[in-house]
Write a protein that holds these residues in place. Structure first.
Motif, PDB file in Angstrom:
ATOM      1  N   VAL A 185       0.862  -1.181   0.000  1.00 55.50           N
ATOM      2  CA  VAL A 185       0.000   0.000   0.000  1.00 55.50           C
ATOM      3  C   VAL A 185       0.897   1.230   0.000  1.00 55.50           C
ATOM      4  O   VAL A 185       2.087   1.139   0.269  1.00 55.50           O
ATOM      5  N   THR A 186       0.303   2.371  -0.308  1.00 50.26           N
ATOM      6  CA  THR A 186       1.054   3.619  -0.226  1.00 50.26           C
ATOM      7  C   THR A 186       0.573   4.417   0.976  1.00 50.26           C
ATOM      8  O   THR A 186      -0.566   4.246   1.428  1.00 50.26           O
ATOM      9  N   ALA A 187       1.421   5.270   1.489  1.00 51.33           N
ATOM     10  CA  ALA A 187       1.066   6.094   2.642  1.00 51.33           C
ATOM     11  C   ALA A 187      -0.060   7.063   2.301  1.00 51.33           C
ATOM     12  O   ALA A 187      -0.741   7.568   3.189  1.00 51.33           O
ATOM     13  N   THR A 188      -0.270   7.324   1.012  1.00 50.02           N
ATOM     14  CA  THR A 188      -1.324   8.262   0.596  1.00 50.02           C
ATOM     15  C   THR A 188      -2.660   7.570   0.338  1.00 50.02           C
ATOM     16  O   THR A 188      -3.629   8.233  -0.004  1.00 50.02           O
ATOM     17  N   ALA A 189      -2.703   6.245   0.513  1.00 53.36           N
ATOM     18  CA  ALA A 189      -3.947   5.514   0.280  1.00 53.36           C
ATOM     19  C   ALA A 189      -5.017   5.975   1.257  1.00 53.36           C
ATOM     20  O   ALA A 189      -4.739   6.302   2.406  1.00 53.36           O
ATOM     21  N   LYS A 190      -6.242   5.997   0.784  1.00 53.84           N
ATOM     22  CA  LYS A 190      -7.377   6.342   1.646  1.00 53.84           C
ATOM     23  C   LYS A 190      -7.685   5.152   2.557  1.00 53.84           C
ATOM     24  O   LYS A 190      -7.318   4.017   2.266  1.00 53.84           O
ATOM     25  N   LYS A 191      -8.387   5.419   3.651  1.00 49.18           N
ATOM     26  CA  LYS A 191      -8.716   4.380   4.627  1.00 49.18           C
ATOM     27  C   LYS A 191      -9.413   3.194   3.952  1.00 49.18           C
ATOM     28  O   LYS A 191      -9.055   2.040   4.191  1.00 49.18           O
ATOM     29  N   ALA A 192     -10.390   3.465   3.089  1.00 50.58           N
ATOM     30  CA  ALA A 192     -11.127   2.393   2.408  1.00 50.58           C
ATOM     31  C   ALA A 192     -10.197   1.560   1.527  1.00 50.58           C
ATOM     32  O   ALA A 192     -10.337   0.335   1.444  1.00 50.58           O
ATOM     33  N   GLU A 193      -9.235   2.210   0.875  1.00 50.72           N
ATOM     34  CA  GLU A 193      -8.277   1.494   0.024  1.00 50.72           C
ATOM     35  C   GLU A 193      -7.363   0.607   0.867  1.00 50.72           C
ATOM     36  O   GLU A 193      -7.041  -0.517   0.469  1.00 50.72           O
ATOM     37  N   LEU A 194      -6.950   1.117   2.016  1.00 49.68           N
ATOM     38  CA  LEU A 194      -6.113   0.320   2.921  1.00 49.68           C
ATOM     39  C   LEU A 194      -6.857  -0.921   3.375  1.00 49.68           C
ATOM     40  O   LEU A 194      -6.321  -2.032   3.324  1.00 49.68           O
ATOM     41  N   LEU A 195      -8.091  -0.728   3.823  1.00 52.44           N
ATOM     42  CA  LEU A 195      -8.885  -1.851   4.310  1.00 52.44           C
ATOM     43  C   LEU A 195      -9.127  -2.877   3.203  1.00 52.44           C
ATOM     44  O   LEU A 195      -9.014  -4.082   3.427  1.00 52.44           O
ATOM     45  N   GLU A 196      -9.413  -2.405   2.003  1.00 54.39           N
ATOM     46  CA  GLU A 196      -9.625  -3.320   0.870  1.00 54.39           C
ATOM     47  C   GLU A 196      -8.365  -4.151   0.588  1.00 54.39           C
ATOM     48  O   GLU A 196      -8.445  -5.362   0.389  1.00 54.39           O
ATOM     49  N   ALA A 197      -7.195  -3.507   0.593  1.00 53.85           N
ATOM     50  CA  ALA A 197      -5.932  -4.215   0.348  1.00 53.85           C
ATOM     51  C   ALA A 197      -5.650  -5.230   1.462  1.00 53.85           C
ATOM     52  O   ALA A 197      -5.174  -6.339   1.199  1.00 53.85           O
ATOM     53  N   ILE A 198      -5.951  -4.865   2.690  1.00 54.12           N
ATOM     54  CA  ILE A 198      -5.726  -5.770   3.820  1.00 54.12           C
ATOM     55  C   ILE A 198      -6.648  -6.981   3.731  1.00 54.12           C
ATOM     56  O   ILE A 198      -6.217  -8.125   3.917  1.00 54.12           O
ATOM     57  N   ILE A 199      -7.913  -6.743   3.425  1.00 55.05           N
ATOM     58  CA  ILE A 199      -8.871  -7.850   3.304  1.00 55.05           C
ATOM     59  C   ILE A 199      -8.438  -8.799   2.195  1.00 55.05           C
ATOM     60  O   ILE A 199      -8.469 -10.025   2.355  1.00 55.05           O
ATOM     61  N   GLU A 200      -7.993  -8.261   1.081  1.00 60.90           N
ATOM     62  CA  GLU A 200      -7.511  -9.092  -0.021  1.00 60.90           C
ATOM     63  C   GLU A 200      -6.278  -9.894   0.420  1.00 60.90           C
ATOM     64  O   GLU A 200      -6.145 -11.076   0.102  1.00 60.90           O
ATOM     65  N   HIS A 201      -5.390  -9.252   1.166  1.00 60.36           N
ATOM     66  CA  HIS A 201      -4.186  -9.909   1.686  1.00 60.36           C
ATOM     67  C   HIS A 201      -4.573 -11.072   2.609  1.00 60.36           C
ATOM     68  O   HIS A 201      -3.973 -12.144   2.544  1.00 60.36           O
ATOM     69  N   LEU A 202      -5.574 -10.852   3.460  1.00 56.28           N
ATOM     70  CA  LEU A 202      -5.998 -11.892   4.396  1.00 56.28           C
ATOM     71  C   LEU A 202      -6.638 -13.076   3.685  1.00 56.28           C
ATOM     72  O   LEU A 202      -6.586 -14.205   4.178  1.00 56.28           O
ATOM     73  N   LYS A 203      -7.241 -12.852   2.509  1.00 58.99           N
ATOM     74  CA  LYS A 203      -7.863 -13.925   1.731  1.00 58.99           C
ATOM     75  C   LYS A 203      -6.836 -14.780   1.012  1.00 58.99           C
ATOM     76  O   LYS A 203      -7.118 -15.921   0.658  1.00 58.99           O
ATOM     77  N   THR A 204      -5.642 -14.236   0.759  1.00 62.07           N
ATOM     78  CA  THR A 204      -4.606 -14.917  -0.017  1.00 62.07           C
ATOM     79  C   THR A 204      -3.736 -15.765   0.901  1.00 62.07           C
ATOM     80  O   THR A 204      -3.225 -15.264   1.898  1.00 62.07           O
ATOM     81  N   PRO A 205      -3.562 -17.068   0.578  1.00 53.30           N
ATOM     82  CA  PRO A 205      -2.661 -17.894   1.395  1.00 53.30           C
ATOM     83  C   PRO A 205      -1.261 -17.275   1.402  1.00 53.30           C
ATOM     84  O   PRO A 205      -0.787 -16.782   0.385  1.00 53.30           O
ATOM     85  N   GLN A 206      -0.609 -17.295   2.568  1.00 50.25           N
ATOM     86  CA  GLN A 206       0.705 -16.671   2.707  1.00 50.25           C
ATOM     87  C   GLN A 206       1.775 -17.708   3.026  1.00 50.25           C
ATOM     88  O   GLN A 206       1.519 -18.701   3.691  1.00 50.25           O
ATOM     89  N   GLN A 207       2.984 -17.444   2.544  1.00 51.38           N
ATOM     90  CA  GLN A 207       4.154 -18.226   2.899  1.00 51.38           C
ATOM     91  C   GLN A 207       4.626 -17.770   4.276  1.00 51.38           C
ATOM     92  O   GLN A 207       4.210 -16.716   4.761  1.00 51.38           O
ATOM     93  N   PRO A 208       5.541 -18.489   4.926  1.00 47.21           N
ATOM     94  CA  PRO A 208       6.059 -18.058   6.226  1.00 47.21           C
ATOM     95  C   PRO A 208       6.686 -16.663   6.212  1.00 47.21           C
ATOM     96  O   PRO A 208       6.690 -15.965   7.208  1.00 47.21           O
ATOM     97  N   ASP A 209       7.184 -16.210   5.040  1.00 49.50           N
ATOM     98  CA  ASP A 209       7.788 -14.875   4.967  1.00 49.50           C
ATOM     99  C   ASP A 209       6.738 -13.784   4.720  1.00 49.50           C
ATOM    100  O   ASP A 209       7.068 -12.619   4.532  1.00 49.50           O
ATOM    101  N   GLY A 210       5.453 -14.147   4.726  1.00 54.90           N
ATOM    102  CA  GLY A 210       4.390 -13.180   4.547  1.00 54.90           C
ATOM    103  C   GLY A 210       4.036 -12.892   3.101  1.00 54.90           C
ATOM    104  O   GLY A 210       3.156 -12.106   2.814  1.00 54.90           O
ATOM    105  N   GLN A 211       4.726 -13.529   2.168  1.00 57.71           N
ATOM    106  CA  GLN A 211       4.500 -13.303   0.749  1.00 57.71           C
ATOM    107  C   GLN A 211       3.542 -14.349   0.198  1.00 57.71           C
ATOM    108  O   GLN A 211       3.487 -15.484   0.678  1.00 57.71           O
ATOM    109  N   PRO A 212       2.779 -13.991  -0.862  1.00 58.52           N
ATOM    110  CA  PRO A 212       1.898 -14.989  -1.496  1.00 58.52           C
ATOM    111  C   PRO A 212       2.724 -16.127  -2.092  1.00 58.52           C
ATOM    112  O   PRO A 212       3.896 -15.922  -2.427  1.00 58.52           O
ATOM    113  N   PRO A 213       2.157 -17.314  -2.229  1.00 56.91           N
ATOM    114  CA  PRO A 213       2.887 -18.434  -2.814  1.00 56.91           C
ATOM    115  C   PRO A 213       3.274 -18.149  -4.267  1.00 56.91           C
ATOM    116  O   PRO A 213       2.568 -17.442  -4.979  1.00 56.91           O
TER     117      PRO A 213
END
Length: 107
Positions: free
Chosen positions: A77-105
């Motif tokens: 995300v960018t520091a200039t992102a709006k609150k709604a954009e941040l939340l949308e990116a976070i929700i999408e991140h939480l839906k994506t399976p993550q590797q131990p390093d926090g990155q998508p497979p």
């Protein structure tokens, strides 16, 4: 709000992530720097108002809290992102399976 950051090396003097350390202590309100410090084992003391709530991020979180969570969890995300954009990116991140390093497979 500023946070007091304590270096993992006692008495450290220098600049890390834009924060100037003297005698092992610096202050900053830069969420990107705080996320770096958190990942690298620095001590962080901040007001309770800035602390991250328990549970997954939601619309009740402030923009600062969402940005702090996003940077600490490798959400792009960018520091200039709006609150709604941040939340949308976070929700999408939480839906994506993550590797131990926090990155998508790898695909």
């Amino acid at each position: 709000m500023s946070a007091r950051v304590t270096a993992p090396v006692e008495g450290f003097a220098g600049v890390v992530a834009g924060a100037v350390f003297t005698d092992g202590v610096a202050t900053t309100d830069d969420e990107w720097a705080l996320a770096y410090f958190r990942r690298h084992g620095y001590g962080i003391d901040r007001d309770e108002a800035d602390a991250l709530p328990d549970g997954d991020p939601s619309d009740s979180w402030t923009k600062v809290q969402l940005l702090a969570w996003a940077t600490a969890n490798a959400v792009e995300v960018t520091a200039t992102a709006k609150k709604a954009e941040l939340l949308e990116a976070i929700i999408e991140h939480l839906k994506t399976p993550q590797q131990p390093d926090g990155q998508p497979p790898a695909e």
